[in-house]
Design a protein around this motif. Structure first.
Motif, PDB file in Angstrom:
ATOM      1  N   ALA A 137       0.831  -1.208   0.000  1.00 25.64           N
ATOM      2  CA  ALA A 137       0.000   0.000   0.000  1.00 25.64           C
ATOM      3  C   ALA A 137       0.867   1.260   0.000  1.00 25.64           C
ATOM      4  CB  ALA A 137      -0.931  -0.002   1.207  1.00 25.64           C
ATOM      5  N   ARG A 138       1.924   1.238   0.751  1.00 25.24           N
ATOM      6  CA  ARG A 138       2.800   2.413   0.812  1.00 25.24           C
ATOM      7  C   ARG A 138       3.450   2.698  -0.547  1.00 25.24           C
ATOM      8  NH1 ARG A 138       7.640   3.709   5.092  1.00 25.24           N
ATOM      9  NH2 ARG A 138       8.146   5.709   4.155  1.00 25.24           N
ATOM     10  N   ALA A 139       3.949   1.655  -1.195  1.00 26.02           N
ATOM     11  CA  ALA A 139       4.566   1.826  -2.513  1.00 26.02           C
ATOM     12  C   ALA A 139       3.544   2.348  -3.516  1.00 26.02           C
ATOM     13  CB  ALA A 139       5.167   0.502  -2.993  1.00 26.02           C
ATOM     14  N   ALA A 140       2.329   1.782  -3.496  1.00 28.93           N
ATOM     15  CA  ALA A 140       1.285   2.218  -4.422  1.00 28.93           C
ATOM     16  C   ALA A 140       0.891   3.667  -4.151  1.00 28.93           C
ATOM     17  CB  ALA A 140       0.073   1.297  -4.321  1.00 28.93           C
ATOM     18  N   ALA A 141       0.776   4.048  -2.894  1.00 33.69           N
ATOM     19  CA  ALA A 141       0.397   5.422  -2.553  1.00 33.69           C
ATOM     20  C   ALA A 141       1.456   6.415  -3.014  1.00 33.69           C
ATOM     21  CB  ALA A 141       0.152   5.545  -1.056  1.00 33.69           C
ATOM     22  N   GLN A 142       2.721   6.050  -2.889  1.00 33.11           N
ATOM     23  CA  GLN A 142       3.805   6.941  -3.327  1.00 33.11           C
ATOM     24  C   GLN A 142       3.770   7.150  -4.839  1.00 33.11           C
ATOM     25  OE1 GLN A 142       7.238   4.979  -1.693  1.00 33.11           O
ATOM     26  NE2 GLN A 142       7.128   6.132   0.230  1.00 33.11           N
ATOM     27  N   MET A 143       3.265   6.176  -5.565  1.00 37.24           N
ATOM     28  CA  MET A 143       3.191   6.277  -7.022  1.00 37.24           C
ATOM     29  C   MET A 143       2.093   7.235  -7.469  1.00 37.24           C
ATOM     30  SD  MET A 143       3.635   2.246  -7.891  1.00 37.24           S
ATOM     31  CE  MET A 143       3.336   2.448  -9.633  1.00 37.24           C
ATOM     32  N   GLN A 144       1.069   7.438  -6.646  1.00 36.27           N
ATOM     33  CA  GLN A 144      -0.062   8.320  -6.936  1.00 36.27           C
ATOM     34  C   GLN A 144      -0.741   7.990  -8.266  1.00 36.27           C
ATOM     35  OE1 GLN A 144       0.528  12.467  -6.209  1.00 36.27           O
ATOM     36  NE2 GLN A 144       1.798  12.101  -4.419  1.00 36.27           N
ATOM     37  N   VAL A 145      -1.015   6.713  -8.464  1.00 37.99           N
ATOM     38  CA  VAL A 145      -1.663   6.282  -9.707  1.00 37.99           C
ATOM     39  C   VAL A 145      -3.156   5.988  -9.526  1.00 37.99           C
ATOM     40  CG1 VAL A 145       0.407   5.400 -10.838  1.00 37.99           C
ATOM     41  CG2 VAL A 145      -0.905   3.893  -9.335  1.00 37.99           C
ATOM     42  N   GLY A 146      -3.670   6.161  -8.327  1.00 38.57           N
ATOM     43  CA  GLY A 146      -5.082   5.907  -8.060  1.00 38.57           C
ATOM     44  C   GLY A 146      -5.323   5.845  -6.568  1.00 38.57           C
ATOM     45  N   GLY A 147      -6.501   5.387  -6.199  1.00 38.78           N
ATOM     46  CA  GLY A 147      -6.838   5.253  -4.790  1.00 38.78           C
ATOM     47  C   GLY A 147      -6.185   4.025  -4.185  1.00 38.78           C
ATOM     48  N   VAL A 148      -5.716   4.177  -2.947  1.00 43.71           N
ATOM     49  CA  VAL A 148      -5.053   3.080  -2.231  1.00 43.71           C
ATOM     50  C   VAL A 148      -5.639   2.988  -0.833  1.00 43.71           C
ATOM     51  CG1 VAL A 148      -2.868   2.149  -1.386  1.00 43.71           C
ATOM     52  CG2 VAL A 148      -2.901   3.535  -3.480  1.00 43.71           C
ATOM     53  N   GLY A 149      -6.154   1.824  -0.500  1.00 42.67           N
ATOM     54  CA  GLY A 149      -6.665   1.580   0.845  1.00 42.67           C
ATOM     55  C   GLY A 149      -5.931   0.420   1.465  1.00 42.67           C
ATOM     56  N   LEU A 150      -5.561   0.580   2.730  1.00 43.14           N
ATOM     57  CA  LEU A 150      -4.893  -0.496   3.470  1.00 43.14           C
ATOM     58  C   LEU A 150      -5.865  -1.035   4.500  1.00 43.14           C
ATOM     59  CD1 LEU A 150      -2.465  -2.205   4.377  1.00 43.14           C
ATOM     60  CD2 LEU A 150      -1.786  -0.280   5.824  1.00 43.14           C
ATOM     61  N   TYR A 151      -6.133  -2.323   4.415  1.00 39.37           N
ATOM     62  CA  TYR A 151      -6.978  -3.001   5.388  1.00 39.37           C
ATOM     63  C   TYR A 151      -6.079  -3.956   6.154  1.00 39.37           C
ATOM     64  CZ  TYR A 151     -10.665  -0.766   2.826  1.00 39.37           C
ATOM     65  OH  TYR A 151     -11.469   0.193   2.244  1.00 39.37           O
ATOM     66  N   ARG A 152      -5.367  -3.372   7.095  1.00 37.48           N
ATOM     67  CA  ARG A 152      -4.310  -4.078   7.817  1.00 37.48           C
ATOM     68  C   ARG A 152      -4.841  -5.307   8.547  1.00 37.48           C
ATOM     69  NH1 ARG A 152       0.706  -1.324  10.045  1.00 37.48           N
ATOM     70  NH2 ARG A 152      -0.253   0.462   9.069  1.00 37.48           N
ATOM     71  N   ARG A 153      -5.965  -5.150   9.251  1.00 37.16           N
ATOM     72  CA  ARG A 153      -6.507  -6.259  10.033  1.00 37.16           C
ATOM     73  C   ARG A 153      -6.844  -7.458   9.137  1.00 37.16           C
ATOM     74  NH1 ARG A 153     -11.816  -4.911  12.834  1.00 37.16           N
ATOM     75  NH2 ARG A 153     -10.724  -2.948  12.737  1.00 37.16           N
ATOM     76  N   GLU A 154      -7.424  -7.164   7.957  1.00 31.83           N
ATOM     77  CA  GLU A 154      -7.799  -8.224   7.027  1.00 31.83           C
ATOM     78  C   GLU A 154      -6.637  -8.660   6.148  1.00 31.83           C
ATOM     79  OE1 GLU A 154      -9.336  -5.322   7.371  1.00 31.83           O
ATOM     80  OE2 GLU A 154     -11.414  -5.687   7.932  1.00 31.83           O
ATOM     81  N   GLY A 155      -5.589  -7.836   6.082  1.00 36.04           N
ATOM     82  CA  GLY A 155      -4.384  -8.193   5.329  1.00 36.04           C
ATOM     83  C   GLY A 155      -4.483  -7.992   3.832  1.00 36.04           C
ATOM     84  N   PHE A 156      -5.341  -7.048   3.388  1.00 31.23           N
ATOM     85  CA  PHE A 156      -5.416  -6.820   1.955  1.00 31.23           C
ATOM     86  C   PHE A 156      -5.296  -5.340   1.635  1.00 31.23           C
ATOM     87  CE2 PHE A 156      -9.970  -6.632   3.032  1.00 31.23           C
ATOM     88  CZ  PHE A 156     -10.394  -5.521   2.318  1.00 31.23           C
ATOM     89  N   VAL A 157      -5.090  -5.074   0.347  1.00 35.95           N
ATOM     90  CA  VAL A 157      -4.936  -3.715  -0.170  1.00 35.95           C
ATOM     91  C   VAL A 157      -6.030  -3.485  -1.203  1.00 35.95           C
ATOM     92  CG1 VAL A 157      -3.412  -2.158  -1.473  1.00 35.95           C
ATOM     93  CG2 VAL A 157      -2.435  -3.755   0.204  1.00 35.95           C
TER      94      VAL A 157
END
Length: 193
Positions: free
Chosen positions: A163-183
């Motif tokens: 999620a962090r790498a994707a957010a730094q790219m700024q190519v779209g929306g990025v959500g981190l669902y840490r508890r569930e373990g998905f992006v």
């Protein structure tokens, strides 16, 4: 429209009559967007002339591993296969996914040097399915309902790091669902949660 019954005009990205005009418009918009974004924020790699994707669907044996864009256009047959993998499993409903979502996934895979498949837990969602998932974390105007979003895991990778790498790219929306373990990734405006 049921799987396998898409018409070429259903997808403006695939319409050969618009190919030349679309490339000029896309290039112009890209230059304008680059001029508006500070140099430090431009972390996304340029889109490759040949784009491939490796995805598997949770709970099914459906997968896609191949090229979906080449020679300046999206491959219709590959897009149909991807639409099937990203379908709403609860309703067994297929919709044409926005090909820009696949470009976002491709760019993130390149950025991470990922060779493993994205394991998709949610792609397209019918409005009915989306309303069943209502909670404080499920949007009533979710881009999943427009075929513009996917929730996934990348085996062997930390969801926070992806999620962090994707957010730094700024190519779209990025959500981190840490508890569930998905992006969550989508091809909407750059934002994060």
């Amino acid at each position: 429209m049921p799987f396998g019954r898409h018409k070429p005009q259903d997808c403006p990205c695939c319409d050969p009559a618009l190919a030349g005009r679309r490339e000029v418009i896309t290039a112009g918009l890209g230059l304008l967007a680059c001029a508006a974004v500070p140099r430090a924020a431009r972390a996304a790699p340029p889109l490759a002339p040949v784009r491939s994707l490796r995805v598997e669907r949770s709970y099914t044996e459906d997968s896609f591993d191949g090229v979906y864009f080449r020679n300046g256009r999206y491959d219709r047959e590959a897009l149909h296969k991807l639409d099937w993998v990203f379908r709403d499993l609860s309703a067994a409903e297929v919709t044409p996914m926005d090909p820009r979502l696949f470009d976002v996934l491709h760019a993130v895979a390149q950025q991470l040097d990922a060779t493993e498949a994205f394991v998709i837990s949610s792609g397209y969602r019918t409005p009915e399915r989306n309303s069943q998932l209502r909670s404080s974390r499920v949007s009533t105007v979710s881009l999943h309902m427009s075929g513009m979003a996917a929730d996934f895991r990348l085996p062997g990778r930390n969801a926070y790091g992806v999620a962090r790498a994707a957010a730094q790219m700024q190519v779209g929306g990025v959500g981190l669902y840490r508890r569930e373990g998905f992006v969550h990734l989508d091809c909407g405006p750059p934002r994060r949660w």
